[in-house]
Motif scaffolding. Structure first.
Motif, PDB file in Angstrom:
ATOM      1  N   VAL A  22       0.849  -1.198   0.000  1.00 51.76           N
ATOM      2  CA  VAL A  22       0.000   0.000   0.000  1.00 51.76           C
ATOM      3  C   VAL A  22       0.885   1.249   0.000  1.00 51.76           C
ATOM      4  O   VAL A  22       0.626   2.216  -0.711  1.00 51.76           O
ATOM      5  N   TYR A  23       1.939   1.200   0.816  1.00 48.10           N
ATOM      6  CA  TYR A  23       2.947   2.257   0.820  1.00 48.10           C
ATOM      7  C   TYR A  23       4.254   1.662   0.324  1.00 48.10           C
ATOM      8  O   TYR A  23       4.747   0.677   0.870  1.00 48.10           O
ATOM      9  N   LYS A  24       4.800   2.263  -0.699  1.00 46.19           N
ATOM     10  CA  LYS A  24       6.010   1.746  -1.346  1.00 46.19           C
ATOM     11  C   LYS A  24       7.206   2.622  -1.013  1.00 46.19           C
ATOM     12  O   LYS A  24       7.051   3.753  -0.534  1.00 46.19           O
ATOM     13  N   PRO A  25       8.436   2.110  -1.254  1.00 44.94           N
ATOM     14  CA  PRO A  25       9.639   2.920  -1.003  1.00 44.94           C
ATOM     15  C   PRO A  25       9.529   4.295  -1.653  1.00 44.94           C
ATOM     16  O   PRO A  25       9.157   4.416  -2.820  1.00 44.94           O
ATOM     17  N   GLY A  26       9.799   5.332  -0.850  1.00 46.19           N
ATOM     18  CA  GLY A  26       9.719   6.703  -1.337  1.00 46.19           C
ATOM     19  C   GLY A  26       8.407   7.388  -1.029  1.00 46.19           C
ATOM     20  O   GLY A  26       8.310   8.620  -1.113  1.00 46.19           O
ATOM     21  N   ASP A  27       7.372   6.620  -0.665  1.00 42.87           N
ATOM     22  CA  ASP A  27       6.079   7.223  -0.335  1.00 42.87           C
ATOM     23  C   ASP A  27       6.169   7.980   0.985  1.00 42.87           C
ATOM     24  O   ASP A  27       6.770   7.505   1.955  1.00 42.87           O
ATOM     25  N   ARG A  28       5.527   9.149   1.033  1.00 40.80           N
ATOM     26  CA  ARG A  28       5.529   9.998   2.220  1.00 40.80           C
ATOM     27  C   ARG A  28       4.395   9.584   3.139  1.00 40.80           C
ATOM     28  O   ARG A  28       3.270   9.369   2.687  1.00 40.80           O
ATOM     29  N   LEU A  29       4.686   9.456   4.437  1.00 42.59           N
ATOM     30  CA  LEU A  29       3.679   9.083   5.414  1.00 42.59           C
ATOM     31  C   LEU A  29       3.342  10.296   6.272  1.00 42.59           C
ATOM     32  O   LEU A  29       4.227  10.890   6.896  1.00 42.59           O
ATOM     33  N   VAL A  30       2.077  10.654   6.300  1.00 39.98           N
ATOM     34  CA  VAL A  30       1.607  11.837   7.020  1.00 39.98           C
ATOM     35  C   VAL A  30       0.721  11.399   8.176  1.00 39.98           C
ATOM     36  O   VAL A  30      -0.216  10.608   7.981  1.00 39.98           O
ATOM     37  N   GLU A  31       1.023  11.900   9.371  1.00 34.67           N
ATOM     38  CA  GLU A  31       0.296  11.489  10.576  1.00 34.67           C
ATOM     39  C   GLU A  31      -1.208  11.595  10.417  1.00 34.67           C
ATOM     40  O   GLU A  31      -1.945  10.652  10.711  1.00 34.67           O
ATOM     41  N   SER A  32      -1.665  12.754   9.959  1.00 36.49           N
ATOM     42  CA  SER A  32      -3.111  12.983   9.875  1.00 36.49           C
ATOM     43  C   SER A  32      -3.772  12.030   8.885  1.00 36.49           C
ATOM     44  O   SER A  32      -4.863  11.508   9.134  1.00 36.49           O
ATOM     45  N   ASP A  33      -3.093  11.773   7.760  1.00 45.16           N
ATOM     46  CA  ASP A  33      -3.647  10.852   6.759  1.00 45.16           C
ATOM     47  C   ASP A  33      -3.722   9.425   7.306  1.00 45.16           C
ATOM     48  O   ASP A  33      -4.709   8.712   7.093  1.00 45.16           O
ATOM     49  N   LEU A  34      -2.672   9.007   8.011  1.00 46.80           N
ATOM     50  CA  LEU A  34      -2.650   7.659   8.575  1.00 46.80           C
ATOM     51  C   LEU A  34      -3.703   7.504   9.662  1.00 46.80           C
ATOM     52  O   LEU A  34      -4.372   6.470   9.752  1.00 46.80           O
ATOM     53  N   ALA A  35      -3.859   8.543  10.507  1.00 41.04           N
ATOM     54  CA  ALA A  35      -4.854   8.493  11.581  1.00 41.04           C
ATOM     55  C   ALA A  35      -6.254   8.339  11.000  1.00 41.04           C
ATOM     56  O   ALA A  35      -7.071   7.547  11.490  1.00 41.04           O
ATOM     57  N   GLU A  36      -6.526   9.078   9.918  1.00 39.47           N
ATOM     58  CA  GLU A  36      -7.844   8.989   9.286  1.00 39.47           C
ATOM     59  C   GLU A  36      -8.036   7.636   8.619  1.00 39.47           C
ATOM     60  O   GLU A  36      -9.109   7.021   8.726  1.00 39.47           O
ATOM     61  N   ARG A  37      -7.004   7.161   7.933  1.00 33.49           N
ATOM     62  CA  ARG A  37      -7.103   5.883   7.213  1.00 33.49           C
ATOM     63  C   ARG A  37      -7.383   4.716   8.154  1.00 33.49           C
ATOM     64  O   ARG A  37      -8.209   3.850   7.864  1.00 33.49           O
ATOM     65  N   PHE A  38      -6.676   4.696   9.296  1.00 35.52           N
ATOM     66  CA  PHE A  38      -6.764   3.540  10.189  1.00 35.52           C
ATOM     67  C   PHE A  38      -7.713   3.759  11.366  1.00 35.52           C
ATOM     68  O   PHE A  38      -7.910   2.848  12.171  1.00 35.52           O
ATOM     69  N   GLY A  39      -8.277   4.957  11.490  1.00 33.55           N
ATOM     70  CA  GLY A  39      -9.199   5.218  12.583  1.00 33.55           C
ATOM     71  C   GLY A  39      -8.534   5.197  13.943  1.00 33.55           C
ATOM     72  O   GLY A  39      -9.107   4.721  14.929  1.00 33.55           O
ATOM     73  N   VAL A  40      -7.312   5.715  13.997  1.00 29.83           N
ATOM     74  CA  VAL A  40      -6.521   5.750  15.229  1.00 29.83           C
ATOM     75  C   VAL A  40      -6.112   7.200  15.469  1.00 29.83           C
ATOM     76  O   VAL A  40      -5.894   7.956  14.523  1.00 29.83           O
ATOM     77  N   SER A  41      -6.013   7.615  16.733  1.00 27.06           N
ATOM     78  CA  SER A  41      -5.624   8.988  17.031  1.00 27.06           C
ATOM     79  C   SER A  41      -4.175   9.239  16.614  1.00 27.06           C
ATOM     80  O   SER A  41      -3.396   8.302  16.398  1.00 27.06           O
ATOM     81  N   ARG A  42      -3.799  10.512  16.528  1.00 25.27           N
ATOM     82  CA  ARG A  42      -2.485  10.863  16.007  1.00 25.27           C
ATOM     83  C   ARG A  42      -1.344  10.501  16.960  1.00 25.27           C
ATOM     84  O   ARG A  42      -0.226  10.253  16.504  1.00 25.27           O
ATOM     85  N   THR A  43      -1.612  10.437  18.257  1.00 30.47           N
ATOM     86  CA  THR A  43      -0.534  10.121  19.206  1.00 30.47           C
ATOM     87  C   THR A  43       0.030   8.713  18.992  1.00 30.47           C
ATOM     88  O   THR A  43       1.253   8.552  18.843  1.00 30.47           O
ATOM     89  N   PRO A  44      -0.802   7.673  18.932  1.00 25.13           N
ATOM     90  CA  PRO A  44      -0.240   6.340  18.647  1.00 25.13           C
ATOM     91  C   PRO A  44       0.360   6.245  17.255  1.00 25.13           C
ATOM     92  O   PRO A  44       1.323   5.492  17.052  1.00 25.13           O
TER      93      PRO A  44
END
Length: 215
Positions: A22-44
């Motif tokens: 889903v995320y490949k080498p070079g892909d940028r990971l953004v806290e807010s996007d990941l939190a929304e995608r996985f339904g988890v708060s930004r701290t974890p």
């Protein structure tokens, strides 16, 4: 859900997303996007990203975190370590595997033959097969080290099993590894798995050379 459990879940969710591409080498990971995608708060999410960076699965690009990529030397080092650790796992599996574990390995080889025409599915099956050998070694510390090695393998954007004919050959090699484990031949099991990793590495080197030539 406690923060401790949230952090653990966030880590494994991101790790799995990298592992399945889903995320490949070079892909940028953004806290807010990941939190929304996985339904988890930004701290974890933040704690999980820090852990993945510590394990060298993520790297810095300015202030951003991106999925790490492996250069030629890093790939060579990874395969060298993998070859030795996998060989040891096969040796210990030949010594310690139960009859039931050997039967599972044999069934995996038979079932995976049907996936030869699907490199991505075969790649996932290949991972399961190798993990089963790791577990059959009955050495928890070796399993932990091999788990980290296999996570790092996810940083390779392609699978060597996509090379024409490699799937059939790899399946034949898997069958030989199981034969040696079933025969309780520790030397043969170790040699067979080491050879399997060496051939996979050579296949990947040729694959990368072809990609560079076309680019």
């Amino acid at each position: 859900m406690s923060q401790r459990h949230s952090q653990k879940d966030a880590y494994h969710l991101i790790l799995e997303a990298i592992d399945v591409g889903v995320y490949k080498p070079g892909d940028r990971l953004v806290e807010s996007d990941l939190a929304e995608r996985f339904g988890v708060s930004r701290t974890p999410i933040r704690e999980a990203l820090q852990r993945l960076e510590t394990q060298s699965l993520l790297e810095r690009d300015g202030r951003s975190l991106i999925v790490a990529s492996l250069d030629h030397n890093q790939m060579s080092e990874l395969y060298q370590v993998r070859r030795e650790l996998e060989g040891l796992a096969a040796r210990l599996a030949a010594r310690h595997a139960t009859e039931e574990e050997i039967k599972v390995l044999r069934d995996m080889v038979i079932a995976d033959d049907a996936l030869v025409g699907d490199p991505q599915a075969l790649s996932r099956a290949n991972r399961r097969f190798h993990v089963q050998i790791h577990l059959a070694s009955h050495n928890r510390y070796l399993v932990q080290q091999l788990d980290l090695v296999h996570r790092t393998m996810a940083l390779m954007a392609t699978t060597s099993l996509a090379v024409q004919g490699r799937g059939e050959i790899a399946q034949s090699e898997h069958n030989g590894i199981v034969d040696a484990i079933e025969a309780r031949d520790e030397d043969a099991a170790e040699a067979a798995l080491k050879d399997h990793i060496s051939i996979a590495f050579m296949t990947r080197l040729k694959q990368d050379a072809d990609i560079r030539e076309r680019s």
